[in-house]
Motif scaffolding. Structure first.
Motif, PDB file in Angstrom:
ATOM      1  N   GLU A   1       0.814  -1.214   0.000  1.00 50.69           N
ATOM      2  CA  GLU A   1       0.000   0.000   0.000  1.00 50.69           C
ATOM      3  C   GLU A   1       0.846   1.261   0.000  1.00 50.69           C
ATOM      4  OE1 GLU A   1      -3.190   0.360   2.637  1.00 50.69           O
ATOM      5  OE2 GLU A   1      -4.235  -1.412   1.894  1.00 50.69           O
ATOM      6  N   LYS A   2       2.061   1.207   0.545  1.00 49.53           N
ATOM      7  CA  LYS A   2       2.898   2.398   0.663  1.00 49.53           C
ATOM      8  C   LYS A   2       4.328   2.080   0.238  1.00 49.53           C
ATOM      9  CE  LYS A   2      -0.182   5.196   2.615  1.00 49.53           C
ATOM     10  NZ  LYS A   2      -1.342   4.293   2.498  1.00 49.53           N
ATOM     11  N   PRO A   3       5.071   3.117  -0.212  1.00 47.45           N
ATOM     12  CA  PRO A   3       6.493   2.949  -0.539  1.00 47.45           C
ATOM     13  C   PRO A   3       7.329   2.748   0.731  1.00 47.45           C
ATOM     14  CG  PRO A   3       5.539   4.935  -1.539  1.00 47.45           C
ATOM     15  CD  PRO A   3       4.567   4.455  -0.532  1.00 47.45           C
ATOM     16  N   PRO A   4       8.661   2.623   0.582  1.00 52.31           N
ATOM     17  CA  PRO A   4       9.435   2.103   1.711  1.00 52.31           C
ATOM     18  C   PRO A   4      10.103   3.114   2.639  1.00 52.31           C
ATOM     19  CG  PRO A   4      10.789   2.086  -0.251  1.00 52.31           C
ATOM     20  CD  PRO A   4       9.449   2.648  -0.657  1.00 52.31           C
ATOM     21  N   ILE A   5      10.126   4.411   2.345  1.00 53.25           N
ATOM     22  CA  ILE A   5      11.031   5.280   3.095  1.00 53.25           C
ATOM     23  C   ILE A   5      10.714   5.298   4.587  1.00 53.25           C
ATOM     24  CG2 ILE A   5      11.427   7.743   3.547  1.00 53.25           C
ATOM     25  CD1 ILE A   5      12.556   8.078   0.992  1.00 53.25           C
ATOM     26  N   LEU A   6       9.442   5.423   4.964  1.00 49.93           N
ATOM     27  CA  LEU A   6       9.147   5.420   6.397  1.00 49.93           C
ATOM     28  C   LEU A   6       9.568   4.100   7.024  1.00 49.93           C
ATOM     29  CD1 LEU A   6       7.893   6.862   8.843  1.00 49.93           C
ATOM     30  CD2 LEU A   6       5.772   5.656   8.327  1.00 49.93           C
ATOM     31  N   TYR A   7       9.326   2.990   6.346  1.00 53.96           N
ATOM     32  CA  TYR A   7       9.757   1.704   6.884  1.00 53.96           C
ATOM     33  C   TYR A   7      11.269   1.675   7.077  1.00 53.96           C
ATOM     34  CZ  TYR A   7       5.119   0.217   5.274  1.00 53.96           C
ATOM     35  OH  TYR A   7       3.776   0.101   5.054  1.00 53.96           O
ATOM     36  N   TRP A   8      12.010   2.178   6.107  1.00 53.44           N
ATOM     37  CA  TRP A   8      13.471   2.206   6.241  1.00 53.44           C
ATOM     38  C   TRP A   8      13.906   3.058   7.432  1.00 53.44           C
ATOM     39  CZ3 TRP A   8      14.524   3.189   0.311  1.00 53.44           C
ATOM     40  CH2 TRP A   8      14.311   2.002  -0.377  1.00 53.44           C
ATOM     41  N   LEU A   9      13.240   4.190   7.604  1.00 55.19           N
ATOM     42  CA  LEU A   9      13.595   5.060   8.732  1.00 55.19           C
ATOM     43  C   LEU A   9      13.266   4.389  10.065  1.00 55.19           C
ATOM     44  CD1 LEU A   9      12.344   8.512   7.362  1.00 55.19           C
ATOM     45  CD2 LEU A   9      14.714   7.721   7.539  1.00 55.19           C
ATOM     46  N   ILE A  10      12.135   3.714  10.135  1.00 52.92           N
ATOM     47  CA  ILE A  10      11.782   3.013  11.374  1.00 52.92           C
ATOM     48  C   ILE A  10      12.752   1.854  11.611  1.00 52.92           C
ATOM     49  CG2 ILE A  10      10.012   1.661  12.540  1.00 52.92           C
ATOM     50  CD1 ILE A  10       7.899   3.317  11.160  1.00 52.92           C
ATOM     51  N   MET A  11      13.126   1.151  10.539  1.00 53.14           N
ATOM     52  CA  MET A  11      14.106   0.073  10.685  1.00 53.14           C
ATOM     53  C   MET A  11      15.431   0.601  11.237  1.00 53.14           C
ATOM     54  SD  MET A  11      13.339  -1.899   7.082  1.00 53.14           S
ATOM     55  CE  MET A  11      14.894  -2.787   7.110  1.00 53.14           C
ATOM     56  N   LEU A  12      15.889   1.731  10.718  1.00 52.27           N
ATOM     57  CA  LEU A  12      17.108   2.339  11.236  1.00 52.27           C
ATOM     58  C   LEU A  12      16.943   2.716  12.704  1.00 52.27           C
ATOM     59  CD1 LEU A  12      19.947   3.506  10.766  1.00 52.27           C
ATOM     60  CD2 LEU A  12      18.849   5.634   9.986  1.00 52.27           C
ATOM     61  N   SER A  13      15.786   3.255  13.045  1.00 51.75           N
ATOM     62  CA  SER A  13      15.515   3.597  14.438  1.00 51.75           C
ATOM     63  C   SER A  13      15.502   2.349  15.316  1.00 51.75           C
ATOM     64  CB  SER A  13      14.177   4.332  14.520  1.00 51.75           C
ATOM     65  OG  SER A  13      13.920   4.787  15.822  1.00 51.75           O
ATOM     66  N   TYR A  14      14.932   1.248  14.815  1.00 50.07           N
ATOM     67  CA  TYR A  14      14.960  -0.015  15.559  1.00 50.07           C
ATOM     68  C   TYR A  14      16.398  -0.471  15.795  1.00 50.07           C
ATOM     69  CZ  TYR A  14       9.925  -0.901  14.782  1.00 50.07           C
ATOM     70  OH  TYR A  14       8.551  -0.847  14.783  1.00 50.07           O
ATOM     71  N   LYS A  15      17.236  -0.335  14.769  1.00 53.66           N
ATOM     72  CA  LYS A  15      18.632  -0.754  14.899  1.00 53.66           C
ATOM     73  C   LYS A  15      19.355   0.035  15.990  1.00 53.66           C
ATOM     74  CE  LYS A  15      19.354  -3.814  11.495  1.00 53.66           C
ATOM     75  NZ  LYS A  15      19.975  -5.158  11.697  1.00 53.66           N
TER      76      LYS A  15
END
Length: 569
Positions: free
Chosen positions: A63-77
């Protein structure tokens, strides 16, 4: 006019208030279901799968592109998997938007802090800064796009500003789809047409090159590697959603006044001030026209669309803040007194309305918020000119602080209305590594269960569309089960069903269940196992994705009760 020392002190206090109110509440309330739960879980699943493909409940989620997911993944890391890390990108994007607006205003406004105060203290902007959603990140890139373009119009000899606009537009597309280029494009075209300006084609060709270099690689990769991507993401999620032909339908068309209404509600408490500025500031200069075209395009575009939400107006709020920020220094004398008096009347009306809303638990908080705003703005009205204008920013930020405290208190005291954390924590002691957890009907309404349980969630009889793509294109990977298979499984395995209390009676046909947890709105039930023989073949086939998902999962996804109890906090 205040002295430089006083201005520096006021700026320091404003910065401190922004930082405290933006970042402190992020970890204090549970993740909301629906969008927050979906997006936080999707980013977590991407950590253990291909980070190029958004996933939800083990299936591709397009449903959505990846940038927010990538940013949240980086935040998780960096910070670990949790609600603070999930919300941090939105908070940082809000801070970035304030910085961009302030820098733009500094070179063009007499009192450049007014737009910052207005934008930060607007209820709609602040609330979205606290949610793990795409819209605040999109607002940041969208704001950079349009303000950089306007800076280029002011100085065409500096094409680097146009390149910045193109790069930000590409990032907006990678954040929330084609509206990252469609809406800025509409705004630019209308503005240039009304201004009767010509453009130099070479810088614009170079800008398109920058845009495509950034925006195209992910889209091309997905078309080549994910079957059905173009149809699902481009056709269905953009064109079909706009035209109202998306199937399955997961939205309803709002009334024609919906977007204008929510734009004005979003900038509360500045709504009457904006209306006053809009009526009295004419004739508008070039920057005024640009900002009003920006805001009007959002209202008109989503009014024409068959689907809309209140937060769709968020990217228009920087334009409203800049427009009003230019007008605020001119408000004085009777005009200002009249506005403050009108605002007081609105607060009184809000108290009366809040006392009659159907959600009883929310009434005291809404009444309290209206009274807080009434008190702060009456204090400003009590002051004399010119002190009244100096007290007004204090009233706005102070009332926002009180509103934030009430909002946070409500979210913590009544989490069951919007979150599933308490239900998940009550379930954990009953779960074993071999338990199956099913969500009945509406996976989206309980989407934060995945996040807090850290284990696969299965679905039967789905009635919403977020899992539609994965179920259709990945039949061997999805976690959908039929009622017949669930009956067979519940005879031989430990099964939990989670869903609305209103649906609980209908689950009796799947086996004998007893309640193990309830939050007053939703309930979790556990089956009474008659024997412990292996599951029947057709039940095993219905759950073929389970073993594969567990064998390839991150240790967090294999969590038993002890590990899961300490996770997601």
């Amino acid at each position: 006019m205040s002295s430089p020392v006083t201005r520096r002190g006021a700026t320091a206090v404003l910065i401190l208030a922004i930082l405290v109110l933006t970042f402190v509440p992020l970890a204090l309330r549970p993740l909301f279901n629906l969008n927050e739960g979906l997006y936080a879980e999707a980013a977590r699943e991407m950590l253990t799968h291909n980070p190029m493909i958004p996933r939800l409940d083990g299936m591709p989620y397009l449903e959505k592109p990846p940038i927010l997911y990538w940013l949240i993944m980086l935040s998780y890391k960096i910070f670990g998997i949790g609600k603070f890390a999930a919300r941090l990108p939105s908070a940082l994007a809000a801070l970035g938007t304030l910085v961009v607006v302030t820098r733009f205003a500094r070179a063009r406004l007499r009192e450049p802090l007014w737009p910052t105060v207005i934008l930060f203290s607007s209820i709609g902007f602040y609330m979205m800064s606290q949610l793990a959603m795409f819209d605040m990140t999109f607002t940041l890139f969208h704001t950079i796009t349009l303000l950089a373009f306007y800076a280029y119009i002011e100085h065409p000899e500096k094409p680097s500003r146009l390149m910045l606009a193109a790069a930000a537009s590409a990032l907006a597309c990678l954040t929330k789809g084609l509206i990252g280029i469609v809406l800025p494009g509409l705004i630019v075209i209308v503005f240039l047409a009304l201004e009767r300006r010509t453009i130099r084609w070479r810088p614009f060709l170079a800008a398109w090159g920058v845009f495509f270099v950034i925006a195209l690689p992910w889209h091309i990769w997905m078309v080549l590697h994910v079957p059905g991507f173009f149809d699902r993401y481009i056709i269905q999620e953009h064109f079909d959603r706009f035209l109202g032909t998306l199937k399955p339908m997961d939205y309803r068309r709002p009334p024609f006044y919906y977007n204008f209404e929510h734009m004005l509600l979003g900038i509360f408490p500045w709504t009457p001030f904006f209306l006053e500025a809009f009526m009295r500031r004419r004739p508008y200069d070039r920057l005024d026209r640009f900002l009003l075209i920006w805001a009007a395009t959002y209202v008109i575009f989503f009014t024409l669309s068959k689907t809309s939400s209140s937060y769709y107006m968020l990217p228009a709020m920087p334009a409203l803040a800049l427009f009003l920020g230019r007008a605020m220094p001119d408000l004085k004398g009777r005009s200002l007194v009249r506005l403050l008096a009108a605002f007081a009347v609105l607060c009184v009306i809000a108290v009366v309305v809040a006392l009659h809303i159907p959600h009883v638990a929310m009434r005291p908080y809404l009444v309290g918020a209206a009274l807080v705003y009434l008190g702060f703005f009456l204090a400003a009205l009590w002051e004399r000119q010119p002190r009244m204008m100096r007290v007004l920013p204090v009233a706005a930020v102070g009332s926002l602080a009180a509103f934030a405290a009430l909002y946070l208190t409500f979210s913590i005291v009544h989490p069951n209305r919007y979150a599933s954390k308490d239900l998940a924590m009550a379930l954990i002691p009953h779960l074993t590594p071999h338990s199956y957890v099913f969500v009945a009907h509406h996976y989206e309404d309980l989407s934060s269960l995945d996040f807090y349980l850290h284990r696969p969630i299965y679905v039967f009889d789905p009635r919403q569309g977020d899992l539609y793509y994965g179920i259709r294109h990945y039949p061997k990977a999805h976690r959908l089960i039929t009622g017949k298979a669930l009956v067979a499984l519940a005879r031989r395995q430990r099964v939990f069903i989670v869903g609305s209390i209103k649906d609980q009676a209908s689950w009796a046909r799947y086996g004998h269940f007893h309640v193990v947890a309830s939050n007053g709105r939703d309930v979790a039930v556990e089956n009474t196992i008659r024997d412990h023989r292996p599951a029947l073949p057709h039940a095993r086939r219905a759950l073929t994705g389970h073993a594969h998902a567990q064998s390839h999962a991150h240790p967090r996804h294999q969590a038993g009760p002890a590990r899961a109890a300490s996770a997601g906090t």
